[in-house]
Design an enzyme around this catalytic site. Sequence first.
Site, PDB file in Angstrom:
ATOM      1  N   TYR A  32      13.214 -36.340  44.737  1.00 20.02           N
ATOM      2  CA  TYR A  32      13.241 -37.770  44.386  1.00 20.02           C
ATOM      3  C   TYR A  32      14.467 -38.115  43.545  1.00 20.02           C
ATOM      4  O   TYR A  32      14.536 -39.172  42.931  1.00 20.02           O
ATOM      5  CB  TYR A  32      11.964 -38.145  43.623  1.00 20.02           C
ATOM      6  N   SER A  33      15.428 -37.236  43.553  1.00 22.32           N
ATOM      7  CA  SER A  33      16.569 -37.318  42.639  1.00 22.32           C
ATOM      8  C   SER A  33      17.413 -38.593  42.780  1.00 22.32           C
ATOM      9  O   SER A  33      17.884 -38.928  43.867  1.00 22.32           O
ATOM     10  CB  SER A  33      17.460 -36.094  42.887  1.00 22.32           C
ATOM     11  N   ASN A  34      17.605 -39.273  41.673  1.00 22.76           N
ATOM     12  CA  ASN A  34      18.510 -40.428  41.659  1.00 22.76           C
ATOM     13  C   ASN A  34      19.942 -39.984  41.915  1.00 22.76           C
ATOM     14  O   ASN A  34      20.740 -40.728  42.486  1.00 22.76           O
ATOM     15  CB  ASN A  34      18.447 -41.136  40.298  1.00 22.76           C
ATOM     16  N   HIS A  35      20.268 -38.806  41.467  1.00 24.37           N
ATOM     17  CA  HIS A  35      21.624 -38.277  41.647  1.00 24.37           C
ATOM     18  C   HIS A  35      21.925 -38.042  43.130  1.00 24.37           C
ATOM     19  O   HIS A  35      22.991 -38.406  43.625  1.00 24.37           O
ATOM     20  CB  HIS A  35      21.749 -36.978  40.839  1.00 24.37           C
ATOM     21  N   ILE A  36      20.984 -37.433  43.832  1.00 22.19           N
ATOM     22  CA  ILE A  36      21.157 -37.192  45.276  1.00 22.19           C
ATOM     23  C   ILE A  36      21.323 -38.530  46.001  1.00 22.19           C
ATOM     24  O   ILE A  36      22.189 -38.696  46.869  1.00 22.19           O
ATOM     25  CB  ILE A  36      19.945 -36.389  45.825  1.00 22.19           C
TER      26      ILE A  36
END
Length: 267
Positions: A32-36
Amino acid sequence: MVSGNKWRKLKYNLLEAKQNEINTILSFGGAYSNHIYALAAAGKLFNFKTIGIIRGELTLPLNPTLQFATSCGMLLHYVSRENYQGKEEADFIEDLKRAHEDFYYLPEGGSNELGMKGCAEIIEEIDIEFDYITTACGSGGTLAGLITGLKGKKKALGFSALKGEGILNDKIESLIGNADNYLTNWTINYDYHFGGYAKIKPELVNFMRNFEARNGILLEPIYTAKMFYGLYDLIHKGFFKEGERIVALHTGGLQGLEGMKAKMSKY
Ligand SMILES: *Cc1c(COP(=O)(O)O)cnc(C)c1O
């Protein structure tokens, strides 16, 4: 659209890759990464190939974050939680180099020196007087960037989204390269993680809904809601002195709301 603190951390890294004529960016994150999500969006926008090394196994259908990443052209590569732990070790990186073409290595969360440089710019953009700046902390790059941007003046206060007293302090110290012990105007509060990363409790969800109703500003439960909850609680407890002015940084992350909806609907 690319925005939020993850974009700040990408900016100078992408410029560096471009300067070195590297067309592929490889980085790491949870499902769920915002970075990805931000890396995939920026890759599409600025014509980089992107590779996301994702913690845990492939789950179908893809969640909204990974669906978006794929739709931007990001190549996803899943590794077990166990192997993910060793992602910064030389062997693991060598394996990645054999499996993929030449790439720009971007650490998890984009939290390296160039990532900090992008976050330090936030300080220059604030055109009001203040005593404190607060942010939610995960990998620590954002807080480290704010600290370097403050140049020893005022105070930075981080709220850890992860469980564990003191776990981020060494990382921040090493990121800010505080050899002469000059940047001491910061602290991290570890009291508002609500059980750990991406863990939520009814009082957090209630706080979030009230905050949104009152201010018309959306939060998400992984980072920003925990910070604002902690900040309000500290204000009520008299942590700050009368008249002190606090700038609370909204770091974004709203893309992650979709993935938390099912969990939140229980409260
Ligand atoms: C990643 C993230 C943070 C934490 O930033 P770090 O630099 O990893 O400490 C805070 N808020 C949001 C919305 C994030 O996505």
